[in-house]
Design an enzyme around this catalytic site. Structure first.
Site, mmCIF file in Angstrom:
data_model
loop_
_atom_site.group_PDB
_atom_site.id
_atom_site.type_symbol
_atom_site.label_atom_id
_atom_site.label_comp_id
_atom_site.label_asym_id
_atom_site.label_seq_id
_atom_site.Cartn_x
_atom_site.Cartn_y
_atom_site.Cartn_z
ATOM 1 N N LYS A 64 0.835 -1.203 0.000
ATOM 2 C CA LYS A 64 0.000 0.000 0.000
ATOM 3 C C LYS A 64 0.877 1.265 0.000
ATOM 4 O O LYS A 64 0.667 2.172 -0.798
ATOM 5 C CB LYS A 64 -0.933 -0.001 1.227
ATOM 6 C CG LYS A 64 -1.864 -1.213 1.257
ATOM 7 C CD LYS A 64 -2.801 -1.200 2.445
ATOM 8 C CE LYS A 64 -2.121 -1.530 3.766
ATOM 9 N NZ LYS A 64 -1.526 -2.889 3.824
ATOM 10 N N THR A 65 1.852 1.289 0.911
ATOM 11 C CA THR A 65 2.745 2.448 0.990
ATOM 12 C C THR A 65 3.520 2.599 -0.317
ATOM 13 O O THR A 65 3.702 3.713 -0.825
ATOM 14 C CB THR A 65 3.749 2.243 2.153
ATOM 15 O OG1 THR A 65 3.004 1.881 3.317
ATOM 16 C CG2 THR A 65 4.552 3.479 2.417
ATOM 17 N N ASP A 109 -1.031 6.619 6.760
ATOM 18 C CA ASP A 109 -1.041 5.182 7.005
ATOM 19 C C ASP A 109 -1.885 4.906 8.259
ATOM 20 O O ASP A 109 -2.102 5.818 9.055
ATOM 21 C CB ASP A 109 0.414 4.722 7.233
ATOM 22 C CG ASP A 109 0.577 3.240 6.966
ATOM 23 O OD1 ASP A 109 -0.401 2.587 6.562
ATOM 24 O OD2 ASP A 109 1.695 2.728 7.165
ATOM 25 N N THR A 158 -5.370 -1.370 7.321
ATOM 26 C CA THR A 158 -5.495 -2.830 7.358
ATOM 27 C C THR A 158 -6.901 -3.209 7.815
ATOM 28 O O THR A 158 -7.269 -4.369 7.788
ATOM 29 C CB THR A 158 -4.490 -3.413 8.371
ATOM 30 O OG1 THR A 158 -4.577 -2.653 9.575
ATOM 31 C CG2 THR A 158 -3.072 -3.345 7.838
ATOM 32 N N ARG A 218 6.508 -8.227 1.798
ATOM 33 C CA ARG A 218 7.391 -7.843 2.910
ATOM 34 C C ARG A 218 7.974 -9.071 3.602
ATOM 35 O O ARG A 218 9.149 -9.092 3.960
ATOM 36 C CB ARG A 218 6.669 -6.955 3.924
ATOM 37 C CG ARG A 218 7.619 -6.542 5.051
ATOM 38 C CD ARG A 218 6.988 -5.656 6.090
ATOM 39 N NE ARG A 218 6.719 -4.350 5.550
ATOM 40 C CZ ARG A 218 5.608 -3.670 5.821
ATOM 41 N NH1 ARG A 218 4.703 -4.175 6.616
ATOM 42 N NH2 ARG A 218 5.420 -2.478 5.292
HETATM 43 P P1 ADP Z 1 2.132 -1.949 3.205
HETATM 44 O O1 ADP Z 1 2.157 -0.464 3.114
HETATM 45 O O2 ADP Z 1 0.956 -2.554 2.500
HETATM 46 O O3 ADP Z 1 2.295 -2.492 4.596
HETATM 47 P P2 ADP Z 1 4.646 -1.738 1.739
HETATM 48 O O4 ADP Z 1 4.218 -0.899 0.581
HETATM 49 O O5 ADP Z 1 5.427 -1.061 2.816
HETATM 50 O O6 ADP Z 1 3.390 -2.515 2.369
HETATM 51 O O7 ADP Z 1 5.476 -2.984 1.137
HETATM 52 C C1 ADP Z 1 6.420 -3.696 1.885
HETATM 53 C C2 ADP Z 1 7.614 -4.046 1.042
HETATM 54 O O8 ADP Z 1 7.223 -5.085 0.143
HETATM 55 C C3 ADP Z 1 8.117 -2.907 0.137
HETATM 56 O O9 ADP Z 1 9.263 -2.333 0.597
HETATM 57 C C4 ADP Z 1 8.468 -3.537 -1.164
HETATM 58 O O10 ADP Z 1 9.853 -3.806 -1.203
HETATM 59 C C5 ADP Z 1 7.753 -4.840 -1.157
HETATM 60 N N1 ADP Z 1 6.635 -4.828 -2.113
HETATM 61 C C6 ADP Z 1 5.346 -4.575 -1.838
HETATM 62 N N2 ADP Z 1 4.585 -4.712 -2.920
HETATM 63 C C7 ADP Z 1 5.408 -5.057 -3.923
HETATM 64 C C8 ADP Z 1 5.214 -5.370 -5.319
HETATM 65 N N3 ADP Z 1 3.982 -5.343 -5.860
HETATM 66 N N4 ADP Z 1 6.282 -5.693 -6.056
HETATM 67 C C9 ADP Z 1 7.509 -5.736 -5.490
HETATM 68 N N5 ADP Z 1 7.759 -5.475 -4.194
HETATM 69 C C10 ADP Z 1 6.730 -5.138 -3.416
#
Ligand code: ADP
Length: 337
Positions: A64-65, A109, A158, A218
């Site tokens: 998401k981030t 977030d 989430t 992640r």
């Molecule tokens: P969330 O915000 O949903 O908790 P993040 O955007 O922080 O998740 O993602 C966590 C890590 O996973 C990121 O640093 C990235 O390296 C990896 N990641 C997430 N989605 C992808 C994707 N679609 N392709 C490649 N790497 C991804």
């Protein structure tokens, strides 16, 4: 320490930034969301307007981030990052909003943790770009209205059910649910991350890690990093299938990606509650885990993998859970016959 543990956060943050995809091509999977966002961005750019407010939801670590950062890159926009619990007072939000410049993206977030008072200030800011501030107290208090520059809010959560419906309805650019990744997509992510980290990995290891990554980028990246540590102390520059297996065993991650806490949760449902149904609160007390952690971190994967079912009367362990723990399904007392 479990891989899903929040204590990993600091370690994660730098890892996240190193491995974070910097273009749509590097962002693997979630094809439909990408397609929608690309159209949204192009259309807004052609009109010379900021994109409309967006909401992303889904379990932690799914990207998401990363999406929020990708969108700001595409738009050449500045992104200001904050989170629900960080905005404690109305003044905090006012100062964030009044410091935005035209075209900026504000990323919030954990939006489900915004308090209600803050949400109420946010509505007019999102809808008509105005901010009502009360100055002074008592009879001399007065309200002034500030106009805000055109900006886009991207919120991530989430727990979408905890967002109030007036807030949810303000995301005119759309609400997007991120889903778990396929094993194939996770393999691609691992291959890309290994390249960035400068470590060789063979196909067997990539497949093993992918299988146990909870379909979550992640987690895949964390596991890869643990394997890299293991390879380093073994004085090897190649992560082999064998080395990956040893690392995963050390981390107590089983062949279907369950870690010790997942197994403890299943064990509790089966042993203490006859397979369920058991309420979340009771389950949290029985496992000494936070209710929120079970709901946000463990349960989505347990349900996705078919170990737990959620019923109106509580959580139920499935036949697959019994079999995975080597228990006899006939033991279960009630619900799933
Ligand atoms: P969330 O915000 O949903 O908790 P993040 O955007 O922080 O998740 O993602 C966590 C890590 O996973 C990121 O640093 C990235 O390296 C990896 N990641 C997430 N989605 C992808 C994707 N679609 N392709 C490649 N790497 C991804």
């Amino acid at each position: 320490m479990a891989l899903t543990d929040t204590k990993f956060r600091e370690d994660d943050r730098s890892l996240d930034q190193t491995l974070r995809p910097k273009s749509w091509d590097e962002y693997i999977g979630q094809e439909l969301i990408k397609k929608n966002l690309k159209i949204l961005i192009q259309a807004a750019q052609e009109r010379g307007e900021p994109i409309e407010h967006l909401l992303f939801y889904g379990p932690p670590g799914l990207g998401k981030t990363t999406l929020a950062h990708l969108i700001s890159r595409e738009l050449n926009a500045q992104v200001k990052v904050t989170s629900g619990p960080a905005i404690e007072k109305v003044g905090d939000l006012a100062s964030i909003l009044t410091n935005l410049s035209a075209g900026d993206i504000l990323f919030i977030d954990e939006a489900h943790r915004l308090n209600k008072l803050i949400e109420e200030i946010l509505y007019p800011a999102l809808e008509s770009r105005s901010l009502d501030i009360v100055i002074g107290k008592g009879p001399s208090a007065r309200t002034i209205q500030l106009e805000l520059p055109p900006f886009t809010l991207i919120a991530a959560t989430t727990r979408i059910a905890l967002l109030s419906s007036p807030l949810r309805s303000r995301f005119s650019g759309g609400t997007y649910r991120l889903d778990f990744y396929t094993e194939d997509e996770i393999r691609k992510i691992i291959t890309r991350s290994a390249k960035i980290l400068g470590i060789d990995i063979d196909e067997g290891a990539t497949a093993e890690i992918a299988k146990r990554s909870r379909f979550t980028p992640r987690v895949a990246n964390r596991l890869l990093k643990r394997c890299r540590d293991f390879a380093q102390v073994e004085k090897s520059n190649l992560i082999t299938g064998d080395l990956a297996l040893k690392t995963l065993d050390l981390l107590e991650i089983d062949p279907v990606g369950l870690e010790s806490t997942d197994r403890m949760i299943l064990e509790a449902i089966i042993s203490k509650f006859g397979g369920g149904p058991v309420g979340l609160q009771t389950l949290a007390a029985a496992t000494s885990e936070e209710k929120e952690t079970i709901e946000e971190v463990y349960e989505p994967y347990l349900m996705r993998s078919g170990f737990v079912e959620r019923t109106p009367r509580g959580r139920v362990a499935t036949r697959r859970a019994y079999e995975h723990l080597g228990r006899n399904f006939a033991e279960q007392s009630t619900f799933l016959a």
